[in-house]
Design a protein around this motif. Structure first.
Motif, PDB file in Angstrom:
ATOM      1  N   ASN A 344       0.827  -1.203   0.000  1.00 37.72           N
ATOM      2  CA  ASN A 344       0.000   0.000   0.000  1.00 37.72           C
ATOM      3  C   ASN A 344       0.867   1.260   0.000  1.00 37.72           C
ATOM      4  O   ASN A 344       0.569   2.235  -0.711  1.00 37.72           O
ATOM      5  N   ASN A 345       1.945   1.250   0.785  1.00 37.58           N
ATOM      6  CA  ASN A 345       2.840   2.405   0.863  1.00 37.58           C
ATOM      7  C   ASN A 345       3.536   2.655  -0.469  1.00 37.58           C
ATOM      8  O   ASN A 345       3.654   3.797  -0.926  1.00 37.58           O
ATOM      9  N   ILE A 346       3.990   1.574  -1.104  1.00 37.22           N
ATOM     10  CA  ILE A 346       4.668   1.705  -2.402  1.00 37.22           C
ATOM     11  C   ILE A 346       3.699   2.237  -3.456  1.00 37.22           C
ATOM     12  O   ILE A 346       4.028   3.146  -4.232  1.00 37.22           O
ATOM     13  N   GLU A 347       2.497   1.664  -3.494  1.00 41.65           N
ATOM     14  CA  GLU A 347       1.510   2.105  -4.482  1.00 41.65           C
ATOM     15  C   GLU A 347       1.141   3.565  -4.282  1.00 41.65           C
ATOM     16  O   GLU A 347       1.081   4.343  -5.235  1.00 41.65           O
ATOM     17  N   GLN A 348       0.904   3.954  -3.019  1.00 41.01           N
ATOM     18  CA  GLN A 348       0.485   5.318  -2.745  1.00 41.01           C
ATOM     19  C   GLN A 348       1.598   6.312  -3.039  1.00 41.01           C
ATOM     20  O   GLN A 348       1.350   7.383  -3.604  1.00 41.01           O
ATOM     21  N   SER A 349       2.822   5.979  -2.645  1.00 41.69           N
ATOM     22  CA  SER A 349       3.940   6.907  -2.900  1.00 41.69           C
ATOM     23  C   SER A 349       4.193   7.061  -4.391  1.00 41.69           C
ATOM     24  O   SER A 349       4.537   8.155  -4.864  1.00 41.69           O
ATOM     25  N   LEU A 350       4.008   5.995  -5.153  1.00 37.93           N
ATOM     26  CA  LEU A 350       4.193   6.078  -6.603  1.00 37.93           C
ATOM     27  C   LEU A 350       3.093   6.925  -7.242  1.00 37.93           C
ATOM     28  O   LEU A 350       3.359   7.740  -8.141  1.00 37.93           O
ATOM     29  N   ILE A 351       1.858   6.740  -6.780  1.00 37.35           N
ATOM     30  CA  ILE A 351       0.743   7.546  -7.291  1.00 37.35           C
ATOM     31  C   ILE A 351       0.981   9.027  -7.002  1.00 37.35           C
ATOM     32  O   ILE A 351       0.784   9.893  -7.873  1.00 37.35           O
ATOM     33  N   ASN A 352       1.404   9.326  -5.778  1.00 35.70           N
ATOM     34  CA  ASN A 352       1.669  10.724  -5.396  1.00 35.70           C
ATOM     35  C   ASN A 352       2.760  11.335  -6.262  1.00 35.70           C
ATOM     36  O   ASN A 352       2.632  12.469  -6.730  1.00 35.70           O
TER      37      ASN A 352
END
Length: 434
Positions: A344-352
């Protein structure tokens, strides 16, 4: 001339104001050229900085500064402790024992005996395995802490660079308003402008002084944080701005989850709990002690043989073994949780990061074609009476807000890139690649 001035104001205010929307700001047409000039000035400053910058030297400087921190050196010393503990876990469990006895009877009886407890179930190997796992955990934790320290250092660098640019913008605005105040005094004395125009300029100047004070506070805090994270009060090197614009394939997410340091740490903790459960199981079993000795019984030589076996009657060590098994189940669940959180952290940081990069590139396309050397045009328009003092002040405020928004937007994109690197455990790798 006074009539011509007011006539130009009336003519200007009678025209409809076409506007340009930039990040939620409405820029007056005559302010667009001034904004472009200021953006050009900032852009040229950054270009000059980039010409003198070296990303490789900057990355080496960041790595060197972080490695020199006492906290990192303490971690390095901790690895030496872990190495010695690993060596200790590989040693034999039992040392031989030398005993002597004497019996004061009619015929004196005395002798010596050498005894040794046998590691019948090879607990030494289990201890050695656990020692290796403990050592690997310390090494993984060291890499993770270095990643976090590097991330903190990069964030501190970005915040310091942002606050430095924001302070420069505020001071430039102060110079413009100070010059405006001086010009208004002269024009007021000549009867060109009324007292209300001068008062508006003074109010704008006082408002800008407050902005400078707040920016200076932010700058000092950023400098203190820079010193804490990088052990430096200044930026000795600057990277090229292109290092912050990168492409990351979506397919990398799953592989980054498996290779993530926190997941690797959780896997190693599971391995540690399994090794501990094996030792707890071995502790339920008993190891015999064998002794061999020689002595005298009066006039006779004697040979002694001793065998002893502990009896796990009062304490069978079953509770310890049961607790170790529960610990294995616990670490398995913790591993699944770490995998879920990391993904979740990787996905969210990449989206941001991708969203902010898109905004930054859109911003550059929007303003890049308008960057012209017309820095003094707005001032000339005001002096010639083409625009009113209120419109002039509004344009200055809009220009400053736009420059601040640009700096903040770029800074947030840089921070988002660092967050992605930390989430995917690539901070040090990325710095070494520059």
């Amino acid at each position: 001339m006074k009539n011509n001035f007011f006539q130009s104001i009336l003519t200007h205010t009678a025209r409809p104001l076409s506007t340009l929307c930039i990040s939620g700001l409405l820029i007056l047409p005559f302010a667009q050229t001034a904004l472009a000039a200021e953006m050009s000035k900032v852009s040229m400053s950054h270009s000059s900085q980039n010409e003198n910058s070296n990303s490789s030297q900057w990355s080496k400087w960041v790595l060197t500064q972080v490695q020199s921190l006492p906290s990192i050196q303490a971690i390095e010393t901790g690895t030496l402790v872990a190495d010695e503990q690993r060596n200790a876990s590989q040693q034999a469990l039992y040392n031989p024992e030398l005993g002597a006895f004497y019996t004061d009877n009619k015929d004196d009886e005395y002798g010596m005996i050498l005894s040794q407890t046998i590691d019948w179930f090879d607990k030494r190997s289990a201890n050695a395995q656990l020692g290796q796992v403990d050592y690997d955990l310390v090494m993984l934790d060291k890499v993770l802490q270095v990643e976090e320290k590097l991330s903190e250092a990069l964030t501190a660098y970005i915040e310091y660079a942002m606050s430095e640019q924001l302070l420069a913008v505020s001071k430039d605005q102060e110079k413009l308003l100070t010059k405006l105040s001086n010009d208004l005094r002269l024009r007021e004395a000549a009867g060109d402008v009324g007292q209300i125009d001068a008062e508006m300029a003074y109010l704008s100047l006082s408002q800008n002084l407050q902005q400078i004070s707040l920016t200076e506070i932010r700058y000092r805090k950023a400098r203190a944080n820079l010193q804490q994270s990088l052990n430096s009060k200044a930026l000795h090197y600057h990277p090229k701005t292109s290092i912050w614009v990168n492409e990351v394939p979506e397919a990398e997410i799953d592989s980054k989850v498996d290779s993530g340091l926190r997941v690797q740490l959780a896997k190693k903790q599971l391995e540690q709990s399994v090794s501990q459960s094996k030792i707890a199981q071995l502790n339920k079993k008993v190891n015999p002690t064998i002794g061999l000795g020689a002595g005298r019984d009066g006039n006779r030589n004697t040979v002694l043989l001793e065998l002893s076996i502990p009896l796990n009657v009062r304490n069978t060590f079953s509770a310890e073994y049961s607790a170790a098994l529960h610990r294995v189940n616990q670490t398995e669940l913790e591993l699944k949780e770490q995998q879920r959180l990391l993904k979740n952290n990787i996905e969210q940081s990449l989206i941001n990061y991708k969203a902010l990069k898109t905004r930054v590139l859109s911003w550059e396309r929007l303003t890049g074609s308008r960057l012209k050397n017309t820095q003094k045009l707005l001032n000339k328009q005001w002096k010639s009476g083409d625009i009113s003092t209120s419109d002039y002040l509004f344009a200055l405020r809009q220009r400053t807000d736009t420059l601040i928004a640009s700096i903040e937007l770029n800074g947030e994109m840089h921070k988002a890139w660092v967050e992605w690197l930390l989430a995917s455990s690539q901070v040090k790798k990325w710095l070494n690649s520059l």
